[in-house]
Each structure stands twice: as C-alpha cells, then as structure tokens.
Scaffold this active site. Sequence first.
Site, PDB file in Angstrom:
ATOM      1  N   LYS A  70       0.834  -1.208   0.000  1.00 40.63           N
ATOM      2  CA  LYS A  70       0.000   0.000   0.000  1.00 40.63           C
ATOM      3  C   LYS A  70       0.862   1.249   0.000  1.00 40.63           C
ATOM      4  O   LYS A  70       0.455   2.280  -0.551  1.00 40.63           O
ATOM      5  CB  LYS A  70      -0.953  -0.004   1.199  1.00 40.63           C
ATOM      6  CG  LYS A  70      -2.092  -0.991   1.035  1.00 40.63           C
ATOM      7  CD  LYS A  70      -3.173  -0.768   2.077  1.00 40.63           C
ATOM      8  CE  LYS A  70      -4.302  -1.764   1.906  1.00 40.63           C
ATOM      9  NZ  LYS A  70      -5.255  -1.697   3.031  1.00 40.63           N
ATOM     10  N   LYS A 101      -6.626 -13.234  -9.422  1.00 38.61           N
ATOM     11  CA  LYS A 101      -7.802 -13.328  -8.563  1.00 38.61           C
ATOM     12  C   LYS A 101      -8.829 -12.278  -9.003  1.00 38.61           C
ATOM     13  O   LYS A 101      -8.449 -11.189  -9.427  1.00 38.61           O
ATOM     14  CB  LYS A 101      -7.322 -13.037  -7.128  1.00 38.61           C
ATOM     15  CG  LYS A 101      -8.358 -13.154  -6.056  1.00 38.61           C
ATOM     16  CD  LYS A 101      -7.723 -12.888  -4.685  1.00 38.61           C
ATOM     17  CE  LYS A 101      -8.796 -12.409  -3.720  1.00 38.61           C
ATOM     18  NZ  LYS A 101      -8.285 -11.939  -2.454  1.00 38.61           N
ATOM     19  N   LYS A 134     -11.980  -6.437  -6.579  1.00 37.96           N
ATOM     20  CA  LYS A 134     -12.940  -5.340  -6.665  1.00 37.96           C
ATOM     21  C   LYS A 134     -12.312  -4.099  -7.292  1.00 37.96           C
ATOM     22  O   LYS A 134     -13.006  -3.182  -7.670  1.00 37.96           O
ATOM     23  CB  LYS A 134     -13.597  -5.046  -5.316  1.00 37.96           C
ATOM     24  CG  LYS A 134     -12.711  -4.800  -4.121  1.00 37.96           C
ATOM     25  CD  LYS A 134     -13.605  -4.658  -2.858  1.00 37.96           C
ATOM     26  CE  LYS A 134     -12.802  -4.414  -1.595  1.00 37.96           C
ATOM     27  NZ  LYS A 134     -13.655  -4.298  -0.409  1.00 37.96           N
TER      28      LYS A 134
END
Length: 331
Positions: A113, A195, A198
């Site tokens: 992040k 994967k 979202k």
Amino acid sequence: MEGKTVYSAVQPTGSLTIGNYVGAIRNWVELQSGYNCFFAIADLHAITVRQDPAELRRRTVELAALYLACGIDPAQCALYVQSHVPAHAELAWVLNTVTYVGEASRMTQFKDKSAKHADNINMGLMDYPVLMAADILLYRTDLVPVGADQKQHVELARDLALRFNNRYGETFTVPEPLIGRNTAKISSLQDPSKKMSKSDENPNASVFLSDDRDAILRKFKRAVTDSDNCVRASSEKPGITNLLNIYCAFAGVTLEEAERTFDGKGYGEFKLAVGETVADRLAPVQAEQRRILADKAYLSETLAAGAERASRAAGRTLGKVFRKVGFYRGE
Ligand code: TRP
C-alpha cells in the site's frame, strides 16, 4: 466447536464481487450458527487510505444491508460498525506499545500500500495491522476467517497477544486464522491467472454483487475461454475451470455434476447458463438489500444493538488490559 468465538471484519471500500460473496460472506453466514460471532464493518481501517466522506458513509450502510440480505442474522451474532465501539481504538493504542516499528514496517500489505499510495504513507497505514490485532483480541477470538492475504496480519495478532501475555500475565486468547475451506478461488473473467478483484481496471473482469442481470450476462458472455469446445475443468483450461467453479458455487453442485450437465454443450450455451445461475441467485439478495436500505430505522437499530453487544464484550477485555498495564481505575 461450541463456545468458540469467531471475529471477522470487512472494509466498506469498493464494491464486493462474487468472489467476496463465495469466499467471505457465505462463510460468515455458515459460521454464525455454530460459533459466537462478531462481524464488523471496518470503517476505522478504511480511512487509512483517502476516502470521500459521503461515499464512506453510504458504503457503510450498504454493506451492512448487504450482509443482512445475505443472511447474517443479528439475533445470532453481533453485526456492527467498528467506529461505534471505541474500545478498538483504545486497545490499538495499548498494543502499539508492544509492537516494534520494525515488525510493522515489514508487513507485506503495508509495503504494497505504501508503494500504491506513495503520496499518503500515513501513520494509520502502518498501524493498520495493530488495529486489526485490537479488533481480534478484544473479543478473545479463537478463529479469524480471512483471505490468504490477511494471514500475516492474524499472525501479528498472535505475536502481540503472546508478547502482551508474557509481559503482563495471561490476558488474551491467542487466535488462529481460518482460511476458507472448501471455497474455490474465483478468478478474473478476463485473465484467469489473476484473482477476481474489486479494484480491477477492466470492467469485464469482475462481477459485482450490485450488477444487474444484463451486466452479469454480458460479462459472462465475454469471459475468456480457450480454443477447444469442451466444458471440462483442467489446468490447461483455466478460463473454463474458473467458470465451472463459479457455476458450482452458485448452483450448489459438484464439479462432476456440472461437467455432466454441460457434456456435449458448447461454450456459448455454458456461459449463458453460468450467467443466468449467478443472476438468479443474486436477484433476491439485491431485492432484500434494497428493502433493508429503505428501512433506515431498522438498520440503525440493528447496528446500534450490535455495537452494544460488542461493546459489552470488548469492555471486559479492555478493563482487564488497563488494569494489567497499570492504569489507575479508582479505588
Ligand atoms: N483487513 C481486513 C481486510 O481488508 C479487514 C479487517 C479489519 C479484519 N479488521 C479485521 C479481518 C479483523 C479479520 C479480523 O480484509
């Protein structure tokens, strides 16, 4: 299994995909009848990356309504919003003092992040796993259902629990991660080696729980397959295998049963059937979510009751922690 406590949380950011539904939400629904469950909407975690305030508020209620619509039963478990229970932030502060800067800065997700949000590497981002440890340890949690990407954070929670217990005497239960058992991994419809996420940039890669029937059918129609025309799972056919896994998860059948159903059928027919199965399954959930969202009083009462139940349990642990570390509590 009776008497064991389960804790999990989800951040009110982004839209949930059918991967989240199969991997997380349905799992929670299954767990609630067998365990003492606490399920939170992690808004404190969400603000470690920049959020639009109005959107954060909207997503928080939408997520609560979605969980209720999926079958989370507020009579069986505590469903609440993390910021409604101040003990989370309070315990996180205490746990900060037994967390080393070195171990926090080595967390994989913090590093990822930090790279992704290089203009906003704030203290909260580094503290994220400590707050998560506070979430878990407050409820004397035995089991933490999480995705594989959160396993390292649960391990930190274990380390902090053991360290605190060593330093101050037995206080916390040492939790274990519960990595989704029979939940097939759901991959991107556009690149089955990834994967389903979202935050994928390709709008056709992910099917969202908020997608309407047309969007769902269109995305499955465009899903990548491979050159032959036989509906069978195999490592050489990751696209078809992924679609079969999705079909099985939503139709509630085994792989063999699905392969038999589509034996001799072409990809076009198969993809339409997968899309219809998913759309049929999501339609009642979406309708129920809309109904709940329209009932503002029910929603806020339910979340208030959940927060009260969580606060009671959390307060007991926090009181013990405050005594152990030597905070003056009056005579
Ligand atoms: N970090 C988790 C995620 O993004 C959400 C979360 C917050 C959580 N607190 C938690 C998960 C405690 C399990 C236990 O998926």
